[in-house]
Design an enzyme around this catalytic site. Structure first.
Site, PDB file in Angstrom:
ATOM      1  N   ASP A  40      -9.305   5.798  -0.784  1.00 30.10           N
ATOM      2  CA  ASP A  40      -9.156   4.584  -0.631  1.00 30.10           C
ATOM      3  C   ASP A  40      -9.381   3.767   0.782  1.00 30.10           C
ATOM      4  O   ASP A  40      -8.552   3.982   1.645  1.00 30.10           O
ATOM      5  CB  ASP A  40      -7.512   4.448  -1.426  1.00 30.10           C
ATOM      6  CG  ASP A  40      -7.779   4.224  -3.028  1.00 30.10           C
ATOM      7  OD1 ASP A  40      -8.532   5.433  -3.452  1.00 30.10           O
ATOM      8  OD2 ASP A  40      -6.116   4.677  -3.775  1.00 30.10           O
ATOM      9  N   HIS A  43     -11.395  -1.709  -5.467  1.00 30.37           N
ATOM     10  CA  HIS A  43     -10.001  -1.154  -5.389  1.00 30.37           C
ATOM     11  C   HIS A  43      -9.593  -3.205  -5.144  1.00 30.37           C
ATOM     12  O   HIS A  43      -8.730  -3.020  -4.086  1.00 30.37           O
ATOM     13  CB  HIS A  43      -9.830  -0.491  -3.893  1.00 30.37           C
ATOM     14  CG  HIS A  43      -8.473   0.085  -3.950  1.00 30.37           C
ATOM     15  ND1 HIS A  43      -7.775  -0.213  -4.449  1.00 30.37           N
ATOM     16  CD2 HIS A  43      -7.839  -0.038  -2.408  1.00 30.37           C
ATOM     17  CE1 HIS A  43      -6.941   0.733  -4.474  1.00 30.37           C
ATOM     18  NE2 HIS A  43      -6.526   0.415  -3.089  1.00 30.37           N
ATOM     19  N   HIS A  49      -6.611  -6.366  -1.533  1.00 33.38           N
ATOM     20  CA  HIS A  49      -5.614  -5.600  -1.442  1.00 33.38           C
ATOM     21  C   HIS A  49      -3.789  -6.074  -1.393  1.00 33.38           C
ATOM     22  O   HIS A  49      -2.804  -6.064  -0.882  1.00 33.38           O
ATOM     23  CB  HIS A  49      -4.975  -4.856  -0.647  1.00 33.38           C
ATOM     24  CG  HIS A  49      -5.033  -3.431  -0.761  1.00 33.38           C
ATOM     25  ND1 HIS A  49      -3.635  -2.741  -1.094  1.00 33.38           N
ATOM     26  CD2 HIS A  49      -5.556  -1.982  -0.508  1.00 33.38           C
ATOM     27  CE1 HIS A  49      -3.175  -1.489  -1.506  1.00 33.38           C
ATOM     28  NE2 HIS A  49      -4.933  -1.213  -1.109  1.00 33.38           N
ATOM     29  N   HIS A  58      -6.705   8.117   2.335  1.00 34.44           N
ATOM     30  CA  HIS A  58      -7.402   7.008   2.651  1.00 34.44           C
ATOM     31  C   HIS A  58      -8.494   7.060   3.501  1.00 34.44           C
ATOM     32  O   HIS A  58      -7.733   8.243   4.562  1.00 34.44           O
ATOM     33  CB  HIS A  58      -6.029   6.571   2.996  1.00 34.44           C
ATOM     34  CG  HIS A  58      -5.362   5.868   2.028  1.00 34.44           C
ATOM     35  ND1 HIS A  58      -3.911   6.958   1.120  1.00 34.44           N
ATOM     36  CD2 HIS A  58      -5.154   5.188   1.041  1.00 34.44           C
ATOM     37  CE1 HIS A  58      -3.459   6.187   0.242  1.00 34.44           C
ATOM     38  NE2 HIS A  58      -3.928   5.313   0.133  1.00 34.44           N
TER      39      HIS A  58
END
Ligand SMILES: [Zn+2]
Length: 249
Positions: free
Chosen positions: A56, A107, A111, A207
């Site tokens: 991510d 995503h 964010h 990540h």
């Protein structure tokens, strides 16, 4: 982190796929009580032995290239949930990811915590990201992971309106706090092994980027991913999350 409902739905997917009910499987999934409330939500099916590495918050020009190189050497494919604004800044890196056979998901653009955002903002965050990723890769974006796992119904609805399946996870540790690679890998292995004893595949989050810092140091996360691959490569199968989507075309 997982509600019993989520487990019920994903178990349903696993059972359906396991019994070879893939044809008509979407109708089958729709009969599961959880799916009527939440719609399709992908976590991990009842397929122990399968692992999905998901990354991510990238792309991150400082660390994603090294991650791609390592996975290329190991012949492992992963799923990347990209932040749209970062993807726009690093189109060559996104194309390299896609060319290597990794699955690319949405995503959001910046964010934010979408559980706190207006319906219009949610739509904009998701739409702009899918548009950008599709322009860069030429491929339709089919999967969305909400930032911070925020699963407000409007967030899930917006994703589905854009043709995406929301994807959560069932194995995560705080790799973004930058502990040692060994600690990250050991904690994830314990979770993966526990899921396997309960009969589930593992949807693992690491990540390669950071929503706070475009070039964050992700050396520990990349090294942890390498350790997981070395540890499980002979005994397990690494898949991208679309392998678990029984409604895929
Ligand atoms: Zn994130």
């Amino acid at each position: 982190m997982l509600s019993s409902l989520t487990i019920e739905v994903t178990t349903g997917f696993g059972v359906a796929a396991g019994l070879g009910l893939v044809a008509g499987g979407c109708a089958y999934a729709a009969m599961w009580p959880g799916s009527q409330l939440f719609g399709r939500l992908l976590t991990a099916p009842a397929r122990p032995g399968e692992l999905a590495l998901t990354f991510d918050d990238g792309p991150n020009p400082a660390w994603t290239p090294q991650l791609l190189e390592m996975m290329s050497e190991q012949s492992v494919r992963a799923t990347f949930f990209l932040v749209g604004s970062r993807a726009q800044s690093e189109p060559a890196l996104v194309r390299r990811m896609a060319a290597a056979g990794h699955l690319i998901g949405n995503h959001s653009w910046g964010h934010p915590n979408l559980a706190l955002a207006s319906a219009g903002r949610i739509q904009e965050e998701l739409y702009r990201t899918s548009q950008t990723l599709e322009q860069i890769t030429g491929t339709t974006v089919r999967y969305f992971r909400p930032p911070f796992g925020a699963r407000r119904p409007e967030v899930l609805r917006a994703a589905r309106r854009l043709g995406m399946v929301p994807v959560l996870w069932n194995a995560m540790t705080s790799d973004w706090k930058n502990p040692a690679a060994e600690a990250i890998a050991e904690r994830l292995m314990r979770k993966i092994d526990r899921l396997e004893r309960r009969g589930f595949a593992a949807n693992i989050v690491l990540h390669d980027g950071s929503h706070m810092d475009a070039t964050a140091n992700r050396a520990p996360s990349v090294a942890a991913a390498a350790q997981l691959i070395t540890h499980y490569k002979e005994s397990h199968q690494f898949v991208t999350v679309d392998a678990w989507d029984i409604c895929k075309d």
